[in-house]
Write a protein that holds these residues in place. Structure first.
Motif, PDB file in Angstrom:
ATOM      1  N   GLU A 272     -62.786  44.600 -52.503  1.00  0.00           N
ATOM      2  CA  GLU A 272     -63.826  44.188 -53.193  1.00  0.00           C
ATOM      3  C   GLU A 272     -64.008  45.144 -54.589  1.00  0.00           C
ATOM      4  OE1 GLU A 272     -66.899  43.997 -50.220  1.00  0.00           O
ATOM      5  OE2 GLU A 272     -66.128  42.394 -49.627  1.00  0.00           O
ATOM      6  N   ALA A 273     -63.034  46.247 -54.627  1.00  0.00           N
ATOM      7  CA  ALA A 273     -63.329  47.166 -55.829  1.00  0.00           C
ATOM      8  C   ALA A 273     -62.698  46.733 -57.156  1.00  0.00           C
ATOM      9  CB  ALA A 273     -62.446  48.353 -55.461  1.00  0.00           C
ATOM     10  N   GLY A 274     -61.613  45.694 -57.078  1.00  0.00           N
ATOM     11  CA  GLY A 274     -61.181  45.257 -58.354  1.00  0.00           C
ATOM     12  C   GLY A 274     -61.881  44.678 -59.366  1.00  0.00           C
ATOM     13  N   PRO A 275     -62.983  43.951 -59.171  1.00  0.00           N
ATOM     14  CA  PRO A 275     -63.835  43.511 -60.163  1.00  0.00           C
ATOM     15  C   PRO A 275     -64.521  44.657 -60.975  1.00  0.00           C
ATOM     16  CG  PRO A 275     -63.921  41.945 -58.538  1.00  0.00           C
ATOM     17  CD  PRO A 275     -63.305  43.272 -58.044  1.00  0.00           C
ATOM     18  N   PRO A 276     -65.316  45.623 -60.141  1.00  0.00           N
ATOM     19  CA  PRO A 276     -65.936  46.803 -60.953  1.00  0.00           C
ATOM     20  C   PRO A 276     -65.035  47.639 -61.721  1.00  0.00           C
ATOM     21  CG  PRO A 276     -66.621  46.478 -58.582  1.00  0.00           C
ATOM     22  CD  PRO A 276     -65.353  45.595 -58.671  1.00  0.00           C
ATOM     23  N   VAL A 277     -63.800  47.703 -61.218  1.00  0.00           N
ATOM     24  CA  VAL A 277     -62.682  48.512 -61.942  1.00  0.00           C
ATOM     25  C   VAL A 277     -62.431  47.909 -63.247  1.00  0.00           C
ATOM     26  CG1 VAL A 277     -60.469  49.411 -61.772  1.00  0.00           C
ATOM     27  CG2 VAL A 277     -61.968  49.922 -59.901  1.00  0.00           C
TER      28      VAL A 277
ATOM     29  N   VAL B  58     -63.124  49.214 -67.124  1.00  0.00           N
ATOM     30  CA  VAL B  58     -61.894  49.459 -67.716  1.00  0.00           C
ATOM     31  C   VAL B  58     -62.108  48.464 -68.989  1.00  0.00           C
ATOM     32  CG1 VAL B  58     -59.563  48.768 -68.420  1.00  0.00           C
ATOM     33  CG2 VAL B  58     -60.105  50.025 -66.327  1.00  0.00           C
ATOM     34  N   ALA B  59     -62.751  47.283 -69.047  1.00  0.00           N
ATOM     35  CA  ALA B  59     -62.929  46.617 -70.153  1.00  0.00           C
ATOM     36  C   ALA B  59     -64.001  47.019 -71.265  1.00  0.00           C
ATOM     37  CB  ALA B  59     -63.405  45.220 -69.755  1.00  0.00           C
TER      38      ALA B  59
ATOM     39  N   ALA C 124     -65.659  55.305 -64.100  1.00  0.00           N
ATOM     40  CA  ALA C 124     -66.445  54.821 -62.565  1.00  0.00           C
ATOM     41  C   ALA C 124     -65.776  55.297 -61.488  1.00  0.00           C
ATOM     42  CB  ALA C 124     -66.192  53.099 -62.348  1.00  0.00           C
ATOM     43  N   HIS C 125     -66.550  55.805 -60.616  1.00  0.00           N
ATOM     44  CA  HIS C 125     -66.021  56.408 -59.157  1.00  0.00           C
ATOM     45  C   HIS C 125     -66.605  55.160 -58.438  1.00  0.00           C
ATOM     46  CE1 HIS C 125     -66.878  58.348 -55.349  1.00  0.00           C
ATOM     47  NE2 HIS C 125     -65.786  58.426 -55.669  1.00  0.00           N
ATOM     48  N   ILE C 126     -65.540  54.482 -57.755  1.00  0.00           N
ATOM     49  CA  ILE C 126     -65.633  53.379 -56.814  1.00  0.00           C
ATOM     50  C   ILE C 126     -65.523  54.066 -55.311  1.00  0.00           C
ATOM     51  CG2 ILE C 126     -64.945  51.201 -56.238  1.00  0.00           C
ATOM     52  CD1 ILE C 126     -65.692  51.144 -59.050  1.00  0.00           C
ATOM     53  N   HIS C 127     -66.718  54.129 -54.660  1.00  0.00           N
ATOM     54  CA  HIS C 127     -66.685  54.252 -53.396  1.00  0.00           C
ATOM     55  C   HIS C 127     -66.550  53.324 -52.376  1.00  0.00           C
ATOM     56  CE1 HIS C 127     -68.836  55.535 -49.608  1.00  0.00           C
ATOM     57  NE2 HIS C 127     -68.069  56.893 -49.682  1.00  0.00           N
TER      58      HIS C 127
END
Length: 147
Positions: free
Chosen positions: A30-35, A39-40, A45-48
């Motif tokens: 589920e981390a892909g969309p926020p990453v 980037v866009a 971002a730090h994704i925990h």
């Protein structure tokens, strides 16, 4: 941008910096969309992420509501072999008496009322009590299938 697992103390360290955005999805998948969003927009971002998916509560809700089940997705109609499914459920019940037949179906384009009546009569014969959910929102299907 940092992506990965982290202890609460580590997460707190990153949130204290004004140039960091913290997103907390539930599972690595589920981390892909926020990453991609970060980037866009040129953000850092730090994704925990945790090992437990956010989808688990949805799967658990289906299990609580339905108990053990065998799922069919599609309408009760001849081309889906719905009458044959009743026979299969009768065989399954010998091995798994606790498993319930569950059908997630949307609206049919054709009038299958007569077929549906035969299906219900066939189910009643061996005492099978299918749960017909009707249409299930597309977003809810993955957790229903995975539960």
């Amino acid at each position: 941008m940092l992506v990965g697992y982290g202890a609460p103390e580590e997460l707190a360290r990153f949130t204290s910096r004004p140039d960091r955005t913290v997103r907390v999805p539930g599972h690595p998948d589920e981390a892909g969309p926020p990453v991609l969003d970060a980037v866009a927009h040129g953000d850092r971002a730090h994704i925990h992420v945790s090992r437990r998916s956010n989808a688990e509560p949805a799967r658990a809700a289906w299990r609580v509501r339905l108990g053990p089940y065998v799922l069919t997705v599609g309408g009760i109609e001849p081309r889906k072999g719905s009458l044959d499914l009743i026979e299969a459920y009768a065989v399954l019940r010998a091995a798994r008496p606790d498993a319930r037949p569950v059908i997630a179906s949307g609206e049919n384009l054709f009038d299958y009322r007569e077929y549906r009546a035969r299906w219900e009569a066939r189910a009643a014969g061996p005492g099978i009590e299918p749960v017909v959910l009707g249409g299930v929102p597309e977003a809810a299907l993955p957790s229903l299938v995975a539960a």
